[in-house]
Every structure is written in structure tokens, then in C-alpha cells.
Design a protein around this motif. Structure first.
Motif, short mmCIF file in Angstrom:
data_model
loop_
_atom_site.label_atom_id
_atom_site.label_comp_id
_atom_site.label_asym_id
_atom_site.label_seq_id
_atom_site.Cartn_x
_atom_site.Cartn_y
_atom_site.Cartn_z
N LEU A 1 0.83 -1.21 0.00
CA LEU A 1 0.00 0.00 0.00
C LEU A 1 0.86 1.26 0.00
CD1 LEU A 1 -2.81 -1.05 2.51
CD2 LEU A 1 -2.97 -0.86 0.03
N ALA A 2 1.95 1.24 0.77
CA ALA A 2 2.83 2.42 0.81
C ALA A 2 3.45 2.68 -0.55
CB ALA A 2 3.91 2.22 1.86
N ALA A 3 3.76 1.61 -1.26
CA ALA A 3 4.40 1.76 -2.57
C ALA A 3 3.42 2.10 -3.67
CB ALA A 3 5.16 0.48 -2.92
N MET B 1 6.69 3.85 4.52
CA MET B 1 5.95 3.16 5.58
C MET B 1 6.10 3.88 6.91
SD MET B 1 6.76 -0.84 4.68
CE MET B 1 5.74 -1.47 6.04
N VAL B 2 7.28 4.42 7.17
CA VAL B 2 7.49 5.21 8.39
C VAL B 2 6.67 6.49 8.34
CG1 VAL B 2 9.21 6.46 9.75
CG2 VAL B 2 9.80 4.25 8.74
N LEU B 3 6.66 7.13 7.18
CA LEU B 3 5.96 8.40 7.04
C LEU B 3 4.46 8.26 7.27
CD1 LEU B 3 6.32 11.40 6.26
CD2 LEU B 3 5.89 10.75 3.88
N ILE B 4 3.87 7.14 6.86
CA ILE B 4 2.43 6.97 7.04
C ILE B 4 2.10 6.24 8.34
CG2 ILE B 4 2.03 6.98 4.55
CD1 ILE B 4 1.77 3.96 4.63
N GLY B 5 3.11 6.02 9.16
CA GLY B 5 2.88 5.46 10.48
C GLY B 5 2.67 3.96 10.53
N LYS B 6 3.16 3.24 9.53
CA LYS B 6 2.97 1.78 9.50
C LYS B 6 4.26 1.02 9.79
CE LYS B 6 -1.33 2.20 8.62
NZ LYS B 6 -2.33 1.87 9.68
N LEU B 7 5.33 1.72 10.08
CA LEU B 7 6.59 1.10 10.45
C LEU B 7 7.31 2.04 11.42
CD1 LEU B 7 8.47 -1.36 9.79
CD2 LEU B 7 9.62 0.14 8.13
N SER B 8 7.76 1.50 12.54
CA SER B 8 8.43 2.35 13.53
C SER B 8 9.82 2.73 13.04
CB SER B 8 8.54 1.60 14.86
OG SER B 8 9.41 0.49 14.75
N LYS B 9 10.30 3.85 13.53
CA LYS B 9 11.64 4.31 13.15
C LYS B 9 12.70 3.32 13.62
CE LYS B 9 10.57 9.25 12.98
NZ LYS B 9 10.91 10.59 13.52
N ALA B 10 12.46 2.71 14.76
CA ALA B 10 13.43 1.74 15.28
C ALA B 10 13.54 0.53 14.36
CB ALA B 10 13.04 1.31 16.69
#
Length: 775
Positions: A229-231, A377-386
Motif C-alpha cells: 500500500l505504501a508503494a 511506511m514510516v511516514l504513514i505510520g505503519k513502520l516504527s523508526k526503530a
């Protein structure tokens, strides 16, 4: 005073009388009409004398039926007609046409309705008239000067915009209502097998039968879903099924610039995959958008996403995320992490551009897209920065698809046939992977089995006798008919562990097996002993110096290399033969005469002859004296094809592996190669004769008398490769043995006895066992 009567012109009109006759009104007085040549007497006012009258003369042509009296200047022409006068002339009035009578009847029937509506219409018109005058464009606009006269008012502009929006909305509503979601999925949603057949028509292999497996959405991890979805479409769960911005951009690019532009949502892509075709047209894109809108109202978002993930093409013959996970990482989709999912999402942009195993450029694009997807994915909140920070290394996929490979020798045959079929029949990878093709190959099952068994026995013996060196040994072999058919190949021990085909590899030099091409060039073109002199014919009896370490000469003197050394040829074992004929030199594999023959003939002609006989230009290398000693690196298939040219009386046919293709029973156009003259028949006969003597000299008694068998060994001075190429019953077979440690380098290593000895050559042993009539 003269006659007081005066001729004047007065307006007149005909008035029917009660009796049906016609009288004429003139001024205030009325009199019965006189005959055509009479005058009409009008009484004048009392101011005139009693005997004075005003005379009005009516011209004859003013009265219908009168033809004699011409018009008198100054007099009034009074025209009148009546049906009675027409009847008096004997002419019948024409009847009105049928269309006019029907129109009159229709109008007469509408007259009552018009009479009722007319007052209402008049009041409506009077009410709207002031507004219509304001909206109605007036060009140029009054009260303006210059270019401002042509600029519409805000009311006119607003009216135009509202009208356009209204009509567009009406059109979209009608189109939406008229568009139905198709009942059946198209062929893009159902993969088929590709079936390969042996030359005798029996099935050889199948591909594509495990290339699709539908997975429920609940079994697809969240990270995998959101990577896609992010892509592709991050607003998937909130959009109406289409992207108005994307559709507008795509239409603008298609209409305005003649190319196509993306902009599809996942819903649109799913519609394209399962309901429509892949054509890039405005009509297809509009239909796609309408179906997507309707489908978004009929299916849940999760259902659409599940369908999309199970029908999308990921390359390597795979459809769906489950098969893609297995093809690229050898695992189920449930075992993928976000990093691997981000790479698979990149393949949706085009597997041919993003599969990193295909080229360095592909890998660069894949890494860039993988990085962008994870960041998204990080930008849309679906993957943590860590978690994102832990994915710093690109997840390299497997080199080949484990679903496709079976480890059998037939995989190499399938690889050759599929490459040839797609190239020759112009079938793109995506269409070919959809399946439904029947490929009828030229491979002969018995010959393939015999060749494979011969190589396998030699390999097993080497591993038993010298396991250290045999571990890096490679064997390639191919049999090609004189008409170009590839009958058998040995590509390697296991397609799963060795993904490249040894029979088609251009890796090691041909060595002295290249001599027949030098000999053929000399026989065909003659030699030049002086730079500008005429060519001198060459025959098999022409004599050359066969001693070892003989310097190579040119018409100007010795040939010097770039390091400043004289170039000299050497024989195997440093053996010298003295003056020797070219025919015998080829039979005994004496190197030095052929290096000088190549220089005398011209290296350009040697190169051209080798290419005409079947060797690829890319494998011939530099045009220097060592070319005549076999510095070129042809494949086993091409060496066998080159020798088959001599067996075919000098005509060469390009090697091919597919003789017929059908798609779901329909024949696919396939143009088979035609023979072309490479060298003269006399030249081919002499080369074949010398190769026959070479075979019988090296292997006396190996072939029965009367059976024509021609062949020659090929060795190199640095011991990097060993060949045997020979022809029997119009079938040429080439066998090559060499060593490469692929874990360290692609540079060939010394054979160190893996090729056997001169009396017990491994390549010849494989060749002789593969040629069943010689057993």
C-alpha cells in the motif's frame, strides 16, 4: 389649357366582391375593374373643374391573363390573380406535395395545444428575457475597449463553468449506470501451464503449474500489506476506488503527449488485472475507472486488497504474493518481514526492471525503490523508526526461482527452448508466463539420455580419482544436426545449484579445434605473399613450415607484438614436423602452419569465414595472430554448429531448438532458419576429408570402414581447456572440459589432468560414448 386628365400611379389592392368578382381599391374611390385594356376613371375633388378627370391606365401584364399590352413608363403596374382567372387560361393549379399536406395536418392538430400554451410561454419568455440578456455573451462587449471587449463577464464565465460541470456530471452518472462489473475473470487471473515436447511429440516438461496460489488476507502479514500500500496506494482505505488526480494526469499524458502515465489505485489495478486487458488506451482507462467505482461499492476494501495481492504479476513466472515470496526468498508469505516485502512491492512497477538478478541497473533501481518504500511506511505510520533503522542491508533474493527448477537435465532444455521461442516468435515475458503455450522442441530423448549419461560417468570418475581438482571441473556438450536442429545438450549437473548452461557458455578458448576454420578461409580466399599482389590459390597439398617456434611473418617481415617481441607459433609437446602439407598438418594437429596461413590469408577473412560457418562475432576476440590458434571462446553449441557446416557441403543453418509453437491449440507464427552458403562445396569437402584423416589417425579402428566420421581434438598452450568436436552421420557433437572455481573467480584454471591424456582424452571419451553407433 390642355386636356385636364393626368396619368398617375396609385397603390391598389384587389378586393373580392360579394359576387366573387374583383374590384380594385385606389385612394378613397372604388370602381369595378375594367377589362385589361380599359382605363379606370377616378373622380377628383371639387376643386377641379367639373369636366376634369384623372386617368389611371392599368398595364396589360398587371392583370393575370393579359399578355399583349406592355408596361408604359410612368404608369403603375397592378398585379392580381385569382383561381378563376387561372381556370380561364386553361391551367390547373398544382396539388401541394404529400409532405406539405402531412405537415399541414400535423400543425392543424397541434394548433389547439399551441393556442393554450402560447400565453404561458409568452409570460415565461417575458420573465426570463432580462436574465437572458445579462447572461447572453455579447462579443465584442459593449462599453469596453481594446482586449477587454473580448473577456466574458463573471456571470458568463460562471454560467459556462456551471454548464460544463452539469453536463460532465450528467455524462458520468449515465456512464456509471451503464457500466456493469463483468461476471467472469479474464485470462490474466488464471495462470496456465506451458508444455514442452520432445522431437517425437511426447511430453518433455511442464512449467507454470505451481505459479499461483491464492492466500487469504488474514494469512498475509500487516507489514506485507502496508509495504504494498505504501508503494502503490497509501490512501487505499479512504479513496472511492479511483484517484481523480491520477486519472486526470493519465488522460492528459495519453491525449496530450501520446504516451501513457500511471495514476491507478489498487482497485483500478485489480480491475485491470482480472477484468480488462493491459492495453494503454483512453477507452480502457475510462472503463477501468467506472468499474473500479462500482466495484468499490460492491466489495469491501479487504476483499479488493486480497484479490489484488493474489492476482498481481511479480515476474519469474509468478502471480500473487505467495508465489512471489517462494520464488524470490524460498519461503511462504507469512514468513516475510517488512524489508523483504518492500522489495516485492517494487516488483509491481515491473519485474523486468526491478529483479536485481537480471542486471546491475536493475539492482540499483530495486535498492532505490526498496529504500523509498520503507521510508514511506514510516511516514504513514505503519513502520516504527526503530524497526526501519534495523533494515540497512538490501534483502538479496535467490538467484533463480526454486519453483521453476526441478534439478533435472530437462531444465536446461526448457531454458534453451523458452529463450528461443520468446525471441523468435516475439512473445514477451509476461505473456509467456501466463501460459497456454505448447512448445515442440528439436531435442531427441534417446540422444539426450546418452549424452547426459556419458558426461555423468566422466564426472563421477573424475570425482573418484581426483576429488580436489574435479570439484571445480565443468563439462559442456551439444549435438547439432547439419540442418541446424539442436538434438541434445548437457548444461550442467543440477540446474538448482548451477543456474547457467555449460553447453551455451562462452567461457574458454577453442584452442586447436579452431584450425578447420583457418584452413577453410585459406582454401576459400587464397593467400597473399606480397601486400598488393594477387591472391595465390591454396590446396590441401600446399606446403608450410611445421617446425616448433617458427616466427610469424608478414609481407614486410616478422610480426612484432606490442611488447616488442617477435610472435612465434608453437606445437604441442614442442614437436617439429618440418615442411608439411596443410591437409596433413590438420590431420596431425600441427599448429605452426595454420598461424602463418591465417596471416597470409588475412585475419579479416579468417574471422569472416568463422562467422559464416556459425561462430558468434562476440566470441571471436581480437583480430591478432593468436586468433588462428583458437583464442576465440565459442560455446559447445556453436562449435558443433560450425563443424556441421562442413558436413552440410558448406551451407550453414543457424542452430535452433524449437520447430513449432501453438497457443491453446492455435499455431503461433514461427520462421525457421534457412541454410545459407558459408564456404564452397569443394572447400567443405577438403576440410571434411582432413578431419576424417584426423579422426582415423588419432583413433584407428574406432569407426568401421566405409563410415564417414570426422573429428578433431582441441587443446590450448596454457592447458585451460580441452575439446573434442566431431561429425558422424550429419550430426556434429562438441564436448568441452575446463576448470573454474566460481567461488573465487571466473578465470579458467589449469586442467591438471582432469581432461585425461592424449591416448585417453576425457572429451573424446564423452564424445564417443554419446555417438551410439560408435559404441
Amino acid at each position: 389649357m390642355s386636356d385636364p386628365r393626368t396619368s398617375v400611379r396609385l397603390p391598389t389592392r384587389a378586393i373580392p366582391s360579394a359576387e366573387g368578382d374583383t374590384v380594385t381599391q385606389a385612394g378613397q374611390g372604388e370602381e369595378p375593374q375594367e377589362p385589361a385594356d380599359a382605363t379606370m376613371q377616378l373622380k377628383v375633388p371639387a376643386s377641379f373643374r367639373a369636366d376634369e378627370t384623372m386617368q389611371l391606365r392599368v398595364p396589360a401584364e398587371g392583370i393575370p391573363g393579359s399578355e399583349d399590352e406592355p408596361e408604359i413608363p410612368g404608369q403603375s403596374s397592378i398585379s392580381d390573380s385569382s383561381p378563376s382567372q387561372d381556370r380561364r387560361k386553361g391551367r390547373k393549379a398544382p396539388s401541394p406535395p404529400v409532405r406539405s399536406r402531412l405537415a399541414a395536418a400535423f400543425v392543424s392538430r397541434l394548433a389547439p395545444l399551441v393556442a393554450v400554451l402560447a400565453p404561458h410561454f409568452a409570460r415565461l419568455t417575458a420573465f426570463l428575457a432580462p436574465y437572458a440578456r445579462r447572461v447572453r455573451p455579447q462579443y465584442p462587449r459593449p462599453g469596453r475597449t481594446g482586449w477587454r471587449r473580448w473577456i466574458p463577464s463573471w456571470r458568463q464565465s460562471l454560467g459556462g463553468v456551471l454548464t460544463t460541470l452539469g453536463l460532465s456530471s450528467l455524462f458520468l452518472v449515465v456512464a456509471y449506470a451503464a457500466t456493469d462489473v463483468p461476471d467472469n475473470l479474464n485470462t490474466y487471473a488464471t495462470q496456465q501451464d506451458n508444455v514442452y515436447f520432445w522431437a517425437d511429440g511426447t511430453p518433455m516438461a511442464r512449467t507454470g503449474w505451481v505459479q499461483r496460489q491464492a492466500m487469504p488476507l488474514k494469512d498475509i502479514p500487516e507489514d506485507v500489506r502496508w509495504a504494498v500500500l505504501a508503494a502503490e496506494n497509501e490512501s487505499f482505505y479512504s479513496d472511492p476506488g479511483i484517484s481523480f488526480k491520477g486519472v486526470s494526469r493519465a488522460l492528459f499524458r495519453t491525449l496530450g503527449q501520446g504516451d501513457t502515465q500511471g495514476g491507478s489505485t489498487i482497485t483500478q489495478q485489480y480491475v485491470k488485472n482480472v477484468y480488462l486487458n493491459q492495453s494503454q488506451t483512453v477507452r480502457r482507462k475510462f472503463t477501468e475507472a467506472m468499474i473500479a467505482l462500482k466495484l468499490d461499492n460492491q466489495m469491501s476494501k479487504d476483499e479488493i486488497l486480497e484479490g489484488y495481492l493474489n492476482t498481481s504479476w511479480f515476474g519469474r513466472g509468478t502471480y500473487g504474493i505467495q508465489r512471489a515470496a517462494q520464488a524470490y526468498y524460498g519461503k511462504d508469505v507469512s514468513e516475510l518481514n517488512a524489508s523483504e516485502a518492500a522489495f516485492l512491492a517494487a516488483l509491481l512497477k515491473g519485474a523486468g526492471l526491478y529483479d536485481p538478478t537480471l542486471s546491475g541497473a536493475n539492482r540499483a533501481r530495486a535498492v532505490e525503490r526498496w529504500t523509498w518504500t520503507l521510508d514511506r511506511m514510516v511516514l504513514i505510520g505503519k513502520l516504527s523508526k526503530a524497526e526501519r533503522a534495523s533494515y540497512t542491508k538490501f534483502p538479496e533474493p535467490l538467484k533463480s526461482n526454486p519453483l521453476y527448477d526441478t534439478g533435472e537435465q530437462s531444465d536446461y532444455l526448457v531454458e534453451l527452448a523458452s529463450q528461443y521461442a520468446k525471441k523468435t516468435a516475439k512473445i514477451d515475458d509476461k505473456d509467456f508466463d501466463l501460459g497456454g503455450y505448447q512448445i515442440y522442441t528439436t531435442f531427441e530423448k534417446d540422444r539426450e539420455t546418452q549424452l547426459t549419461d556419458a558426461v555423468t560417468k566422466a564426472r563421477d570418475k573424475a570425482l573418484k580419482d581426483d576429488p580436489k581438482n574435479a570439484r571445480t571441473a565443468h563439462y559442456g556438450a551439444a549435438s547439432v544436426a547439419a540442418d541446424g536442429r539442436i538434438l541434445a545438450v548437457y548444461g550442467g549437473p543440477d540446474h538448482r545449484t548451477q543456474g547457467y548452461n555449460e553447453s551455451n557458455a562462452t567461457t574458454v578458448p577453442a584452442g586447436s579445434a579452431f584450425m578447420p576454420f583457418v584452413y577453410a578461409a585459406g582454401l576459400e580466399h587464397g593467400v597473399h605473399k606480397t601486400r598488393d599482389g594477387a591472391a595465390t590459390p591454396v590446396t590441401g597439398e600446399s606446403v608450410y613450415d611445421g617446425d616448433d617456434d617458427v616466427p610469424v611473418t608478414t609481407p614486410e617481415g616478422p610480426y612484432w607484438d606490442r611488447s616488442g617481441k617477435k610472435v612465434a607459433a608453437g606445437n604441442d609437446g614442442d614437436k617439429s614436423y618440418g615442411q608439411i602439407s596443410l591437409h596433413r598438418a590438420l590431420a596431425l594437429s600441427v599448429n605452426t602452419p595454420f598461424m602463418q596461413l591465417g596471416m597470409d590469408t588475412g585475419l579479416d577473412k579468417v574471422r569472416a569465414t568463422a562467422e559464416a560457418a556459425g561462430l558468434l562475432p562476440s566470441s571471436l576476440g581480437a583480430q591478432v595472430p593468436m586468433m588462428t590458434q583458437g583464442s576465440s571462446t565459442p560455446s559447445a553449441i556453436r562449435m558443433a554448429s560450425g563443424y556441421s557446416t562442413f558436413a552440410a557441403a558448406g551451407k550453414h543453418t543457424e542452430p535452433y531448438s524449437v520447430r513449432q509453437i501453438t497457443h491453446n491449440g492455435t499455431k503461433v507464427p514461427l520462421v525457421l532458419p534457412k541454410p545459407a552458403r558459408a564456404v564452397g562445396a569443394d572447400t567443405a569437402e577438403e576440410v571434411t576429408s582432413a578431419l576424417t584423416d584426423s579422426f582415423r589417425t588419432a583413433h584407428p579402428g574406432a569407426a568401421p570402414d566405409g563410415v564417414q566420421v570426422a573429428g578433431k581434438a582441441g587443446t590450448t598452450q596454457d592447458d585451460k581447456s580441452a575439446w573434442y568436436v566431431g561429425t558422424h552421420e550429419a550430426v556434429s557433437t562438441a564436448v568441452v572440459v575446463y576448470r573454474i572455481d566460481l567461488a573465487k573467480s571466473l578465470e579458467p584454471l589449469p586442467l591438471k589432468g582432469i581432461d585425461g591424456t592424449a591416448d585417453d582424452s576425457v572429451p573424446y571419451g564423452i564424445w564417443s560414448r554419446a555417438m551410439s553407433p560408435l559404441d
